[in-house]
Design an enzyme around this catalytic site. Structure first.
Site, PDB file in Angstrom:
ATOM      1  N   LYS A  39       4.523   0.081 -17.057  1.00 51.65           N
ATOM      2  CA  LYS A  39       3.530   0.928 -16.382  1.00 51.65           C
ATOM      3  C   LYS A  39       3.880   1.071 -14.898  1.00 51.65           C
ATOM      4  CE  LYS A  39       0.510  -3.087 -15.625  1.00 51.65           C
ATOM      5  NZ  LYS A  39      -0.684  -3.819 -16.104  1.00 51.65           N
ATOM      6  N   TYR A 262       2.950   4.935  17.718  1.00 49.69           N
ATOM      7  CA  TYR A 262       1.567   5.309  18.063  1.00 49.69           C
ATOM      8  C   TYR A 262       0.871   4.225  18.868  1.00 49.69           C
ATOM      9  CZ  TYR A 262       1.930   9.067  14.644  1.00 49.69           C
ATOM     10  OH  TYR A 262       2.305  10.185  13.965  1.00 49.69           O
ATOM     11  N   MET A 310       4.178   7.157   8.715  1.00 51.46           N
ATOM     12  CA  MET A 310       4.241   7.550   7.310  1.00 51.46           C
ATOM     13  C   MET A 310       5.687   7.551   6.789  1.00 51.46           C
ATOM     14  SD  MET A 310       2.792  10.946   5.344  1.00 51.46           S
ATOM     15  CE  MET A 310       1.110  10.769   5.809  1.00 51.46           C
TER      16      MET A 310
HETATM   17  C1  LIG Z   1      -0.282  -4.945 -16.691  1.00 49.31           C
HETATM   18  C2  LIG Z   1      -0.657  -5.556 -17.974  1.00 49.31           C
HETATM   19  C3  LIG Z   1       0.168  -6.526 -18.575  1.00 49.31           C
HETATM   20  C4  LIG Z   1       1.397  -7.096 -17.889  1.00 49.31           C
HETATM   21  O1  LIG Z   1       0.979  -7.917 -16.824  1.00 49.31           O
HETATM   22  P1  LIG Z   1       2.023  -8.813 -15.992  1.00 49.31           P
HETATM   23  O2  LIG Z   1       1.147  -9.732 -15.228  1.00 49.31           O
HETATM   24  O3  LIG Z   1       2.781  -7.893 -15.107  1.00 49.31           O
HETATM   25  O4  LIG Z   1       2.882  -9.491 -16.976  1.00 49.31           O
HETATM   26  C5  LIG Z   1      -0.170  -6.986 -19.831  1.00 49.31           C
HETATM   27  N1  LIG Z   1      -1.279  -6.527 -20.460  1.00 49.31           N
HETATM   28  C6  LIG Z   1      -2.113  -5.625 -19.902  1.00 49.31           C
HETATM   29  C7  LIG Z   1      -3.304  -5.177 -20.670  1.00 49.31           C
HETATM   30  C8  LIG Z   1      -1.839  -5.122 -18.647  1.00 49.31           C
HETATM   31  O5  LIG Z   1      -2.663  -4.213 -18.103  1.00 49.31           O
END
Ligand SMILES: *Cc1c(COP(=O)(O)O)cnc(C)c1O
Length: 375
Positions: A39, A262, A310
């Site tokens: 993800k 800045y 930025m």
């Molecule tokens: C992000 C996530 C994981 C993985 O988590 P880590 O701590 O990066 O291993 C596993 N299960 C769910 C439901 C998650 O959202």
């Protein structure tokens, strides 16, 4: 061939990711299925870029948080198995059916709708049922009603109820056990009614590494496959796979008392040489690393001074200039991987600690803008 158009880039070592996965697979053994989490653009490493290397390790699924992430992967690799761990609202279900993406569910009504869409398309949808065992994020708490609801899901046509899962809050050992036991009891009640799940899972990276008793028959590690472990001293031999680099844009000689960036929030205490670097908070660099972060140029730490803009920031290279010729185009390491090749550069762990954050946030917030180069 990737066209390189910018000095600010991430160098990602795919061999290290694969080696980290082998470490995890050795921990879980051959009987536990493996669902690596990619993800948030593969925790910043670039999901589409790393997916083929990860697929070589034969995972059961690639897990993502959102349907949009899943579709991005499916567009690139239609045959890769992809699982969405988050909630997918009803209006997006047709896309999950179209692309053959496995989903998380916790409502019979949604499963019924999904089944209708799948049978209209002549397909079978795959889902894992989410159980809330205390985290109170997604899924329903075990109850006789939820048992009935999940059992009824098995009777919906064109939907394969393939798995069931929960998530640990990792509050402490006692709470972990409570969550795990609640989850197992719930599964048992459903199984007693003659229904079976191919996959049962509750373990993220920390549970995968530190609590083998929660492996069940599938694990969902994320951070650990990128070499991020809970505790730097831990003996799990995984390694960070990412180096974040840039190169000096310009040098300025300034007088003692002059400010930079800045609000002139940093002022030179002595006559100084400062280097402009072409990365900023829009490259995911925490803005609160002002006067705390540093880059490494030619093996020397150069503090990041003044407000981080930025797209650019400024480093004090006076010390560096005392020992070597400094010039525009010189490489500066923003985050190193802790290995010799990144020569004392700030690690993700150190960046997280200086920024008051955690390692996952530091890497997940690196946006698409810096190019990823895969080696
Ligand atoms: C992000 C996530 C994981 C993985 O988590 P880590 O701590 O990066 O291993 C596993 N299960 C769910 C439901 C998650 O959202």
């Amino acid at each position: 061939m990737v066209r390189e158009l910018r000095d600010t880039k991430l160098i990602i070592d795919l061999e290290k990711i694969k080696k980290n996965i082998e470490v995890v697979k050795n921990i879980i053994g051959p009987d536990v299925a493996f669902m690596p989490v990619i993800k948030a653009n593969g925790y910043g490493h670039g999901a589409v870029g790393i997916a083929p290397a990860i697929m070589e390790t034969k995972p059961a699924y690639l897990a993502v948080a959102t349907l949009s992430e899943a579709v991005e992967l499916k567009e690139a690799y239609p045959d890769y198995p992809v699982f969405v761990m988050g909630h997918t609202p009803d209006q997006y279900l047709p896309y999950a059916v179209e692309y053959g993406i496995a989903l998380t569910v916790f409502d019979l009504s949604q499963v019924t709708l999904l089944g209708r869409l799948a049978s209209e398309a002549g397909k079978t949808a795959t889902v894992h049922v989410k159980v809330d065992t205390g985290f109170h994020r997604l899924g329903k708490m075990p109850s006789p009603d939820y048992t009935d609801e999940v059992c009824a899901m098995f009777d919906v046509d064109a939907v394969n109820i393939e798995g069931i899962f929960s998530h640990l809050a990792l509050a402490n050992d006692e709470e972990n056990d409570k969550q795990y036991d609640m989850f197992c009891d719930f599964i048992e009640e459903i199984e007693q009614r003659g229904y079976e799940f191919k996959y049962k899972h509750i373990a993220d990276s920390i549970a995968t590494v530190d609590y083998p008793q929660y492996h069940m028959n599938m694990v969902r590690p994320g951070a650990i496959i990128y070499g991020m472990k809970r505790n730097e001293a831990a003996t799990v031999p995984v390694e960070p796979a990412l180096v974040f680099k840039t190169a000096i844009s310009q040098l300025h000689e300034i007088k003692a008392g002059e400010g930079v960036s800045y609000d002139y929030l940093w002022k030179a205490e002595r006559d100084s040489i400062v280097a402009t670097l072409p990365f900023g908070y829009a490259d995911g660099y925490p803005r609160n690393l002002r006067d705390k972060g540093y880059v490494v140029i030619a093996g020397i730490k150069c503090p990041v001074v003044g407000v981080i803009c930025m797209d650019q920031c400024i480093a004090d290279v006076t010390e560096l200039a005392a020992v070597t010729d400094v010039h525009p185009g010189m490489e500066a390491i923003i985050y190193g991987d802790g290995s010799e090749t990144s020569m004392g550069a700030m690690t993700i762990a150190e960046a997280a600690s200086l920024a008051g954050s955690n390692k996952n946030e530091i890497i997940a917030r690196i946006p698409a803008r810096p190019q990823r180069i895969y080696i």
